[in-house]
Every structure is written in C-alpha cells, then in structure tokens.
Design a protein around this motif. Sequence first.
Motif, mmCIF file in Angstrom:
data_model
loop_
_atom_site.group_PDB
_atom_site.id
_atom_site.type_symbol
_atom_site.label_atom_id
_atom_site.label_comp_id
_atom_site.label_asym_id
_atom_site.label_seq_id
_atom_site.Cartn_x
_atom_site.Cartn_y
_atom_site.Cartn_z
ATOM 1 N N GLN A 99 0.833 -1.202 0.000
ATOM 2 C CA GLN A 99 0.000 0.000 0.000
ATOM 3 C C GLN A 99 0.866 1.250 0.000
ATOM 4 O O GLN A 99 0.596 2.208 -0.733
ATOM 5 N N THR A 100 1.932 1.239 0.797
ATOM 6 C CA THR A 100 2.819 2.400 0.875
ATOM 7 C C THR A 100 3.519 2.645 -0.452
ATOM 8 O O THR A 100 3.607 3.790 -0.918
ATOM 9 N N LEU A 101 4.021 1.585 -1.085
ATOM 10 C CA LEU A 101 4.686 1.745 -2.380
ATOM 11 C C LEU A 101 3.718 2.216 -3.454
ATOM 12 O O LEU A 101 4.081 3.029 -4.305
ATOM 13 N N ARG A 102 2.506 1.718 -3.419
ATOM 14 C CA ARG A 102 1.485 2.171 -4.384
ATOM 15 C C ARG A 102 1.252 3.666 -4.215
ATOM 16 O O ARG A 102 1.247 4.426 -5.184
ATOM 17 N N ARG A 103 1.082 4.085 -2.971
ATOM 18 C CA ARG A 103 0.849 5.506 -2.702
ATOM 19 C C ARG A 103 2.053 6.354 -3.105
ATOM 20 O O ARG A 103 1.905 7.453 -3.622
ATOM 21 N N TYR A 104 3.246 5.836 -2.834
ATOM 22 C CA TYR A 104 4.462 6.570 -3.187
ATOM 23 C C TYR A 104 4.560 6.750 -4.702
ATOM 24 O O TYR A 104 4.809 7.845 -5.193
ATOM 25 N N ALA A 105 4.360 5.661 -5.443
ATOM 26 C CA ALA A 105 4.488 5.721 -6.905
ATOM 27 C C ALA A 105 3.447 6.658 -7.517
ATOM 28 O O ALA A 105 3.759 7.477 -8.386
ATOM 29 N N ILE A 106 2.216 6.560 -7.044
ATOM 30 C CA ILE A 106 1.154 7.425 -7.575
ATOM 31 C C ILE A 106 1.393 8.870 -7.150
ATOM 32 O O ILE A 106 1.224 9.798 -7.948
ATOM 33 N N GLY A 107 1.803 9.071 -5.917
ATOM 34 C CA GLY A 107 2.086 10.423 -5.440
ATOM 35 C C GLY A 107 3.210 11.085 -6.211
ATOM 36 O O GLY A 107 3.137 12.271 -6.560
ATOM 37 N N ALA A 108 4.266 10.319 -6.492
ATOM 38 C CA ALA A 108 5.380 10.869 -7.275
ATOM 39 C C ALA A 108 4.901 11.251 -8.672
ATOM 40 O O ALA A 108 5.227 12.332 -9.177
ATOM 41 N N ALA A 109 4.116 10.372 -9.290
ATOM 42 C CA ALA A 109 3.602 10.662 -10.630
ATOM 43 C C ALA A 109 2.657 11.863 -10.600
ATOM 44 O O ALA A 109 2.697 12.718 -11.487
ATOM 45 N N LEU A 110 1.828 11.934 -9.580
ATOM 46 C CA LEU A 110 0.897 13.057 -9.456
ATOM 47 C C LEU A 110 1.650 14.376 -9.339
ATOM 48 O O LEU A 110 1.309 15.365 -10.007
ATOM 49 N N GLN A 111 2.701 14.390 -8.544
ATOM 50 C CA GLN A 111 3.485 15.614 -8.406
ATOM 51 C C GLN A 111 4.160 15.980 -9.729
ATOM 52 O O GLN A 111 4.177 17.139 -10.129
ATOM 53 N N GLU A 112 4.696 14.981 -10.413
ATOM 54 C CA GLU A 112 5.336 15.245 -11.706
ATOM 55 C C GLU A 112 4.326 15.789 -12.709
ATOM 56 O O GLU A 112 4.634 16.718 -13.461
ATOM 57 N N GLN A 113 3.132 15.207 -12.751
ATOM 58 C CA GLN A 113 2.127 15.675 -13.694
ATOM 59 C C GLN A 113 1.599 17.050 -13.319
ATOM 60 O O GLN A 113 1.243 17.835 -14.194
ATOM 61 N N SER A 114 1.568 17.365 -12.049
ATOM 62 C CA SER A 114 1.054 18.659 -11.600
ATOM 63 C C SER A 114 2.045 19.786 -11.821
ATOM 64 O O SER A 114 1.673 20.893 -12.176
ATOM 65 N N ASN A 115 3.329 19.499 -11.567
ATOM 66 C CA ASN A 115 4.335 20.564 -11.587
ATOM 67 C C ASN A 115 4.832 20.921 -12.973
ATOM 68 O O ASN A 115 5.104 22.081 -13.250
ATOM 69 N N LYS A 116 5.042 19.961 -13.818
ATOM 70 C CA LYS A 116 5.538 20.209 -15.182
ATOM 71 C C LYS A 116 6.685 21.218 -15.203
ATOM 72 O O LYS A 116 6.614 22.253 -15.852
ATOM 73 N N GLY A 117 7.737 20.926 -14.415
ATOM 74 C CA GLY A 117 8.920 21.771 -14.435
ATOM 75 C C GLY A 117 8.929 22.881 -13.414
ATOM 76 O O GLY A 117 9.927 23.561 -13.256
ATOM 77 N N GLY A 118 7.858 23.064 -12.683
ATOM 78 C CA GLY A 118 7.807 24.133 -11.697
ATOM 79 C C GLY A 118 8.580 23.842 -10.426
ATOM 80 O O GLY A 118 8.846 24.731 -9.641
ATOM 81 N N SER A 119 8.970 22.584 -10.202
ATOM 82 C CA SER A 119 9.661 22.220 -8.966
ATOM 83 C C SER A 119 10.988 22.930 -8.812
ATOM 84 O O SER A 119 11.334 23.381 -7.731
ATOM 85 N N ALA A 120 11.761 23.010 -9.882
ATOM 86 C CA ALA A 120 13.085 23.635 -9.799
ATOM 87 C C ALA A 120 12.973 25.094 -9.383
ATOM 88 O O ALA A 120 13.836 25.605 -8.674
ATOM 89 N N ALA A 121 11.904 25.741 -9.780
ATOM 90 C CA ALA A 121 11.735 27.155 -9.450
ATOM 91 C C ALA A 121 11.566 27.376 -7.948
ATOM 92 O O ALA A 121 11.904 28.421 -7.435
ATOM 93 N N VAL A 122 11.045 26.369 -7.234
ATOM 94 C CA VAL A 122 10.846 26.513 -5.796
ATOM 95 C C VAL A 122 11.899 25.765 -4.989
ATOM 96 O O VAL A 122 11.757 25.587 -3.792
ATOM 97 N N GLY A 123 12.967 25.302 -5.648
ATOM 98 C CA GLY A 123 14.082 24.677 -4.952
ATOM 99 C C GLY A 123 13.946 23.195 -4.689
ATOM 100 O O GLY A 123 14.717 22.634 -3.917
ATOM 101 N N ILE A 124 12.983 22.534 -5.296
ATOM 102 C CA ILE A 124 12.835 21.089 -5.115
ATOM 103 C C ILE A 124 13.806 20.392 -6.051
ATOM 104 O O ILE A 124 13.814 20.640 -7.255
#
Length: 163
Positions: A99-124
């Motif tokens: 369950q934890t790995l499923r949530r991690y994988a989906i959460g990582a993908a969700l963040q990637e799909q949401s940010n579309k390159g915006g992470s670097a701008a905020v220091g992530i």
Amino acid sequence: ASLYWHFKDKNELLNEMSGAMFEECLPAPNVSGASLDWAEWLAEGARAIRRTALSRRDGAQVMARPRPKGAGVKIDFEDNVKTLMRSGLADMESRLAMQTLRRYAIGAALQEQSNKGGSAAVGIVGTGEEGFEFGLQVFLDGLKARLAERAKVARTIKRPGAW
C-alpha cells in the motif's frame, strides 16, 4: 451517453479505468513458490505503476482511485500479499508495504504531472526518475533492515545458552 449503458456513473467509469491501468502495469505475483528477489519484484511494481500513471494525461489522478474488486480483476491482491510474505514480512507488514509503495508511486507521478517543471523554481531537487529511485531505494533499504533485525533476533533466541 452510451457509456452510461455500461457504467452507472462517472465514478464507476473512473474506477474501472483505474483497475485497467493497474492490470496493465502490475507484475504477476509469484504464486509458484520459485525463488524470488522480493525487493526487485516490489521495485519493479512501483516503477511500473509510476510509468503507467505518467503515460496518460491525469493518469495519476485516475490510478489514485480505488481499484474495483471482483471476478474481472486478474491480479489478486491476496496472491501479492502471499508472494511478499515469503520474504519474511508478516501479513500486515506485506499489506502495508504494498500500500505504501502504491501511494508513493502514484504520489510521485501526481506531483510530476502537476508541476511540469515548476519544482526547480521553488528549490525542489531530485524530481523525476532520480528522485523517485532515491525514495524507492530508501524504502526498500528500510524493509531490508527490518528483516535483517528480525533475523538477528531470531538467531540470538535460537543460540544455546542465550537467554
């Protein structure tokens, strides 16, 4: 409108889509009892979930939904639990690990799909593949350490003269 002939509402349709995406990506459980590198099996499952979620627009949001249960589900969760339990994890630990790995994988993908390159701008840092693999390895290392500690305690208890 013709979709509602097959599905009672949008919720049911999205849940079925989620189930289809999981069926596409999850590695088959090892029910034969043959030797298994459980850590690699788990890692490949997490990677496949992330890849599948990223392969479709809003795929992570769809895969975050509950998977349908029933006769149409090809990969049985209980078979996956039994496969992972052969590593030495208890039943509940196996369930929680998956369950934890499923949530991690989906959460990582969700963040990637949401940010579309915006992470670097905020220091992530460490987004995408590099960041995902780091977190995945940390998780697997934790499970391995848990199993190693359990084995160490078991050896101590079995040793003659130990109290």
